[in-house]
Design a protein around this motif. Structure first.
Motif, mmCIF file in Angstrom:
data_model
loop_
_atom_site.group_PDB
_atom_site.id
_atom_site.type_symbol
_atom_site.label_atom_id
_atom_site.label_comp_id
_atom_site.label_asym_id
_atom_site.label_seq_id
_atom_site.Cartn_x
_atom_site.Cartn_y
_atom_site.Cartn_z
ATOM 1 N N TRP A 151 14.735 1.212 52.891
ATOM 2 C CA TRP A 151 15.873 0.562 52.236
ATOM 3 C C TRP A 151 16.485 -0.486 53.167
ATOM 4 O O TRP A 151 16.777 -1.608 52.751
ATOM 5 N N HIS A 187 14.918 -1.978 55.641
ATOM 6 C CA HIS A 187 13.897 -3.017 55.767
ATOM 7 C C HIS A 187 13.951 -3.998 54.589
ATOM 8 O O HIS A 187 13.685 -5.190 54.751
ATOM 9 N N LEU A 188 14.285 -3.490 53.403
ATOM 10 C CA LEU A 188 14.388 -4.330 52.205
ATOM 11 C C LEU A 188 15.674 -5.162 52.176
ATOM 12 O O LEU A 188 15.881 -5.942 51.253
ATOM 13 N N ILE A 217 18.710 1.157 44.361
ATOM 14 C CA ILE A 217 17.372 1.628 44.719
ATOM 15 C C ILE A 217 17.055 2.833 43.847
ATOM 16 O O ILE A 217 17.902 3.698 43.630
#
Length: 110
Positions: free
Chosen positions: A61, A63-64, A70
């Protein structure tokens, strides 16, 4: 039952029949999980399994770019042990928990 007939089945049709046929399907006629069943799954051994997956979810999460929504989908949650362990871990991370949506898809009736 399609498996008994002399027909060609795709692998997904075969798996569906073998596991979920209303009369003969493995998951439909008994409960194979736990100490009295045929096998035990990792979430039932220790909540550490779910906690490790939770850490990975949080890391991914981030990293995104911490999206505002989500969705986590668990296929075949059984009795929900993994989901419960995930939620217990996620509650410690308010930003992640507030944007979380969980979907469970259980095909068997047990």
């Amino acid at each position: 039952m399609k498996i008994k007939k002399n027909t060609v089945l795709t692998i997904d049709q075969y798996i569906n029949e073998a596991l979920y046929n209303n009369k003969f399907g493995y998951y439909m006629k008994n409960n194979p999980f736990g100490k009295s069943g045929d096998y035990i799954t990792s979430p039932l051994v220790s909540n550490l399994f779910g906690e490790m997956i939770a850490v990975w979810c949080l890391s991914f999460w981030k990293h995104l770019g911490k999206p505002k929504k989500i969705v986590i989908v668990e296929l075949g949650p059984g009795d929900g042990t993994l989901c419960k362990d995930l939620l217990n871990a996620f509650k410690n991370f308010k930003d992640f928990y507030s944007c979380l949506e969980i979907k469970l898809l259980e095909k068997s009736t047990r």
